[in-house]
Design a protein around this motif. Structure first.
Motif, PDB file in Angstrom:
ATOM      1  N   THR A 112     -46.833  20.851  10.905  1.00 35.08           N
ATOM      2  CA  THR A 112     -45.387  20.833  10.691  1.00 35.08           C
ATOM      3  C   THR A 112     -44.791  22.168  11.114  1.00 35.08           C
ATOM      4  N   GLU A 113     -43.521  22.165  11.324  1.00 37.14           N
ATOM      5  CA  GLU A 113     -42.790  23.396  11.675  1.00 37.14           C
ATOM      6  C   GLU A 113     -41.591  23.526  10.745  1.00 37.14           C
ATOM      7  N   SER A 114     -41.883  23.479   9.452  1.00 34.87           N
ATOM      8  CA  SER A 114     -40.818  23.425   8.450  1.00 34.87           C
ATOM      9  C   SER A 114     -40.288  24.797   8.052  1.00 34.87           C
ATOM     10  N   GLY A 115     -41.082  25.840   8.239  1.00 31.54           N
ATOM     11  CA  GLY A 115     -40.601  27.188   7.953  1.00 31.54           C
ATOM     12  C   GLY A 115     -40.646  27.586   6.486  1.00 31.54           C
ATOM     13  N   VAL A 116     -41.321  26.803   5.635  1.00 31.41           N
ATOM     14  CA  VAL A 116     -41.436  27.159   4.219  1.00 31.41           C
ATOM     15  C   VAL A 116     -42.427  28.320   4.078  1.00 31.41           C
ATOM     16  N   GLN A 117     -42.113  29.269   3.182  1.00 31.05           N
ATOM     17  CA  GLN A 117     -42.930  30.473   3.097  1.00 31.05           C
ATOM     18  C   GLN A 117     -43.517  30.682   1.708  1.00 31.05           C
TER      19      GLN A 117
END
Length: 290
Positions: A112-117
């Motif tokens: 995924t490329e969701s950007g959650v950190q």
């Protein structure tokens, strides 16, 4: 190729784009695109080990069965445990201080490329107060440190020695509280904190000492106005601690003379009568007349 819907298709090959040879068994499955929405907790120690709940959509049970389901923290991938199409669990790997992107893959290839950190922090345990307690356990203690967080779904614990786990209560990012368990021997043991299955690498020392025992007192009578200097005889009296006597329910400071003798002044009371005299090295647990 991209398709309009999910489902299984046969995979075939051709040398001339006319005749195709199909796969002997099985098929290729098109799945929904996975997405990560948030993680909990959002922080953990840089030494790794934090149990992380990843919430989102499109997570595949079949991928889990095929051992294709993974979480990735920046570039480090770890196995993910399938819970539902909206939730997977994974354990944070070792990381450097700072933020790491958390993504999920259903095929161990595309993520995924969701950007959650997830934030890695350097957790430090500074001190424990008090630093010692009786072997019978029950001493309430405060662990002071940096970047301490409330327990996640797996809880917050103090661990004494190799395996003695005690539930801890989060006070702030700089302190937690717990009670010492009973221990069979006096001496020093390692004290560490475990948060959401992550064991903080910072280590403190906790010391167990034998429970004090009172053998007798002198004199055994005094006036209700208080002030009688009472000698307390027994064993296990430690001079390096805050020593106390307790007359009934009233605690007073004591003067340590030796490991078998303490002195304290009786407090004033409202009426006559007998009370138990007990001693403590911490003003928490008291040892009574043997």
């Amino acid at each position: 190729p991209g398709v309009d819907g999910v489902g299984e298709v046969y995979v075939e090959v051709s040398m001339n784009n006319q005749q195709y040879g199909s796969l002997g068994s099985g098929s290729f499955e098109y799945q929904e695109m996975a997405e990560v929405e948030f993680v909990y907790p959002v922080k953990g120690p840089s030494e790794g080990g934090t149990f992380v709940v990843v919430s989102g959509s499109g997570f595949s049970q079949r991928s889990s069965i095929l051992s294709y389901l993974y979480c990735r923290f920046n570039v480090t991938r770890v196995v993910a445990s399938y819970v539902s199409m909206e939730e997977v669990h994974c354990t944070a790997p070792i990381g450097v201080t700072g933020y790491a992107g958390v993504e999920v893959s259903n095929n161990d290839a595309e993520y995924t490329e969701s950007g959650v950190q997830f934030e890695y922090e350097e957790v430090l345990l500074v001190s424990v107060d008090p630093s010692r307690g009786v072997m019978s356990g029950g001493t309430e203690l405060t662990v002071v440190g940096e970047h301490l967080h409330a327990g996640g779904s797996k809880g917050l614990y103090c661990k004494f020695g190799v395996s003695l786990m005690q539930p801890a209560t989060w006070q702030s990012t700089s302190s937690i509280r717990c009670a010492s368990p009973s221990y069979g021997d006096g001496g020093m043991v390692e004290l560490v904190v475990i948060n959401n299955e992550a064991v903080y690498k910072s280590v403190l020392v906790w010391t167990y000492y034998e429970d004090p025992v009172v053998y007798g007192i002198y004199p055994v009578v005094g006036g209700v106005s208080g002030g009688t200097v009472v000698q307390v005889f027994g064993v296990g009296f430690l001079g390096s601690f805050g020593t106390y006597c307790r007359f009934g329910e009233i605690s007073v400071p004591a003067r340590w003379s030796s490991d078998t003798l303490m002195e304290c002044a009786s407090p004033g009371v409202d009426g006559g009568g007998e009370v138990y005299v007990e001693v403590s090295m911490s003003n928490q647990q008291y040892g009574s007349l043997g």
